[in-house]
Design an enzyme around this catalytic site. Sequence first.
Site, short mmCIF file in Angstrom:
data_model
loop_
_atom_site.label_atom_id
_atom_site.label_comp_id
_atom_site.label_asym_id
_atom_site.label_seq_id
_atom_site.Cartn_x
_atom_site.Cartn_y
_atom_site.Cartn_z
N HIS A 193 0.81 -1.21 0.00
CA HIS A 193 0.00 0.00 0.00
C HIS A 193 0.84 1.26 0.00
O HIS A 193 0.54 2.23 -0.69
CB HIS A 193 -0.93 0.00 1.22
CG HIS A 193 -2.23 -0.64 0.92
ND1 HIS A 193 -3.02 -1.23 1.88
CD2 HIS A 193 -2.91 -0.76 -0.24
CE1 HIS A 193 -4.12 -1.69 1.31
NE2 HIS A 193 -4.07 -1.42 0.03
N ARG A 301 -6.00 -8.64 -11.82
CA ARG A 301 -5.86 -9.98 -11.25
C ARG A 301 -6.84 -10.12 -10.08
O ARG A 301 -6.82 -9.30 -9.17
CB ARG A 301 -4.43 -10.17 -10.73
CG ARG A 301 -3.34 -10.09 -11.80
CD ARG A 301 -1.98 -10.08 -11.12
NE ARG A 301 -0.88 -10.31 -12.04
CZ ARG A 301 -0.11 -9.36 -12.53
NH1 ARG A 301 -0.33 -8.09 -12.22
NH2 ARG A 301 0.90 -9.66 -13.34
N ARG A 337 -9.26 -11.00 -15.07
CA ARG A 337 -8.79 -12.38 -15.22
C ARG A 337 -9.45 -13.28 -14.19
O ARG A 337 -9.57 -12.89 -13.02
CB ARG A 337 -7.27 -12.39 -15.05
CG ARG A 337 -6.66 -13.75 -15.28
CD ARG A 337 -5.16 -13.68 -15.32
NE ARG A 337 -4.60 -13.55 -13.99
CZ ARG A 337 -3.29 -13.49 -13.75
NH1 ARG A 337 -2.44 -13.49 -14.76
NH2 ARG A 337 -2.83 -13.41 -12.53
N GLU A 436 0.40 -18.28 -21.87
CA GLU A 436 1.53 -18.13 -20.97
C GLU A 436 2.23 -19.46 -20.67
O GLU A 436 3.05 -19.54 -19.77
CB GLU A 436 1.12 -17.42 -19.68
CG GLU A 436 -0.07 -18.01 -18.97
CD GLU A 436 -0.46 -17.22 -17.71
OE1 GLU A 436 0.33 -16.42 -17.20
OE2 GLU A 436 -1.58 -17.46 -17.22
N ASN A 459 5.53 -13.14 -18.34
CA ASN A 459 6.21 -13.48 -17.08
C ASN A 459 6.28 -15.00 -16.93
O ASN A 459 7.32 -15.55 -16.57
CB ASN A 459 5.45 -12.90 -15.88
CG ASN A 459 5.24 -11.41 -15.99
OD1 ASN A 459 5.89 -10.75 -16.79
ND2 ASN A 459 4.32 -10.88 -15.21
N ASP A 460 5.18 -15.66 -17.25
CA ASP A 460 5.17 -17.12 -17.16
C ASP A 460 5.67 -17.77 -18.44
O ASP A 460 6.41 -18.74 -18.39
CB ASP A 460 3.75 -17.62 -16.84
CG ASP A 460 3.46 -17.53 -15.35
OD1 ASP A 460 4.35 -17.89 -14.56
OD2 ASP A 460 2.36 -17.09 -14.98
N ARG A 470 10.97 -17.54 -12.42
CA ARG A 470 10.90 -16.07 -12.49
C ARG A 470 11.22 -15.40 -11.17
O ARG A 470 11.40 -14.19 -11.11
CB ARG A 470 9.51 -15.64 -13.01
CG ARG A 470 8.36 -16.04 -12.11
CD ARG A 470 7.02 -15.88 -12.81
NE ARG A 470 6.30 -14.69 -12.36
CZ ARG A 470 5.04 -14.43 -12.68
NH1 ARG A 470 4.37 -15.22 -13.48
NH2 ARG A 470 4.46 -13.34 -12.25
N CYS A 507 0.38 -8.73 -21.63
CA CYS A 507 0.22 -8.10 -20.33
C CYS A 507 1.34 -8.47 -19.35
O CYS A 507 1.31 -8.08 -18.20
CB CYS A 507 -1.14 -8.45 -19.72
SG CYS A 507 -1.38 -10.22 -19.50
C1 PEP Z 1 2.21 -13.26 -16.83
O1 PEP Z 1 2.44 -14.44 -16.53
O2 PEP Z 1 2.87 -12.62 -17.69
C2 PEP Z 1 1.12 -12.52 -16.17
C3 PEP Z 1 0.78 -11.31 -16.58
O3 PEP Z 1 0.50 -13.11 -15.12
P1 PEP Z 1 1.10 -13.19 -13.63
O4 PEP Z 1 2.28 -12.26 -13.58
O5 PEP Z 1 -0.02 -12.82 -12.74
O6 PEP Z 1 1.48 -14.63 -13.52
MG MG Z 2 1.02 -15.59 -15.37
#
Ligand code: PEP
Ligand code: MG
Length: 589
Positions: A193, A301, A337, A436, A459-460, A470, A507
């Site tokens: 926060h 999310r 999502r 992903e 990211n995944d 990651r 994203c």
């Molecule tokens: C991703 O995996 O790129 C993603 C946006 O989802 P998260 O970071 O919540 O796994």
């Molecule tokens: Mg993800």
Amino acid sequence: MSSTSPERWGVAASPGIAIGPAYVLRRERLVIPEYRIEASQADAEVTRLEKAFTDTTSRLQEIRDGMESTGLVGDIFDSQFLFLKDPTLLEHAKRNIRELSLNAEWALQRELSRLRAVFESIADPYIRERSSDVGFVVRRVLEALMGREPEGLGNAPAGVVVVAEDISPAELAQVTRESIAGFVTESGSRTGHVTIMARSLEIPAVVGAGTGFVRNITDGDPMIVDGRTGRLLVNPGKETVEDYRHRREDYQTLTRQLMRYVDLPAETRDGVSVRMCANVDLLEEVEDARRYGAEGIGLYRTEFMFMNRRDLPNEDEQYLAYKSILEAVAPQSAVIRTLDLGGEKIPSGLDLAEEPNPALGLRGVRMSYSRPEVFRTQLRALLRASAHGRLKILLPMVSNRSEVDFARSVLDRVKTELEAEGIKIDHQVQFGVMIETPAAAMIADLIAPQADFLSIGTNDLLQYTLAVDRTNEQVAYLYEPLHPAHLRLVQQICQAGRRAGIVVGMCGEMAGDPLHCWILLALGIGELSMAPFAIPLLKKILRDSTIAEARALLAEVIQLSSALEIRERVERTMRQRFPVEFERIVATG
Ligand code: PEP
Ligand code: MG
């Protein structure tokens, strides 16, 4: 500290550069009086406790009333009140007085320890931050019980860099961008926060500097805090200070200039547009998204609503939360999502088993498949909320086409159900699939015809493609979005989207890095979703580019065989074309 210290790194929490003398917020340890009481004293202790709660609430209300900023910062501040208003905190402490014969301070402290243990058993950093929120509130109540004045930043001299183990929203509410230069905390994360407040107040900040950082700082130590990179310098040499003064000036001038792009379309010189959206985790961040020129929410999310509690949010509670997001973003759309719980994010309400390898376990749509009643409730809430804005639903962690079919069939069934109940829904709600996993990327052509849009979660996708965790610092050097394997997969996904005539967005973090802008443009990504403050720079770069030059770069790098070569080539080109932006805003340390 007397000598020049080596640099330290923390989490880049709020962009900007702070230069100034350190002001150490040293919290005295509260020595909590602990004694047993007679049964006849219980009523008096309970009254004392209730009064401390009431007094603390009015003190915080006074700070709230005196705050210049409202909106996001005010909302975050208010969220602290929730802990005070939550009857369970007070009720449990009262029970400790009556049933265990503890004095009021001890009774409350005991409840705090219990709550902390619950929070700390959860790996998710967002939840750990909520643990510090409750800690701050309880500390204030304890101070009120003990007749102590709360410490704070109200007396911090102008222009200082505040250094603290942690800072509460109430403390941060006492300062402004004009009154302090910035701050550093030992704990904290990007989703805390206080971090979100700092970004909103535009106060440069680095959090998560690590335990023991404060111990080595003395009031007045010259400090530099680079909120863009997470770099911290204590007692830097004169030349470094001078250099950072220039960087700060450049940064401030350029970021001010960049705000001009906020309302301009994200379009290349030769007319190719890319939709720029914002990733938000909290309702309060929607305001930031708007301020920085987002054209919608590209990723919200929902799992955070399911954490931090023992029960599951019911349909009505979820409906109200989604409705608030959609109303706040309207008339733009929001991609919400469905649950990506599981893995590290395990809510106690779902009673899930521990897994040996959570990243490869029962998460995302797999969890929804194994708990169809949870999924169904979420879809009902989402569809009901759809009547209040422009909703797009996104399905995470897909690795099989059958998962998409399953989700679609539940969605269709829920629509029919709601119609039969006479509940209004938006029939235009779009249904998107997150790509992903490498499996989903390779069968994107089989998934695309079943989806209204695709969104690449880099990211995944990157962690599974390169087999690089990651979250593991030791292999972070291998986590390279420009790796040819990753680029080929992204290319394949874009081709599948094009053939099916649907938008492919992105994203993951790759989307917000200006270094990747041309590559993603040339690959045909139609929507980029990122942290709100990254949007103006991306818009500027895009508006100064042509699709032709982006395609030429892609054609060249796609022939190269190593991630390193590609990175060097892309970096050279982008730095040559945008020297000012890359030198002064992106910064590499
Ligand atoms: C991703 O995996 O790129 C993603 C946006 O989802 P998260 O970071 O919540 O796994
Ligand atoms: Mg993800």
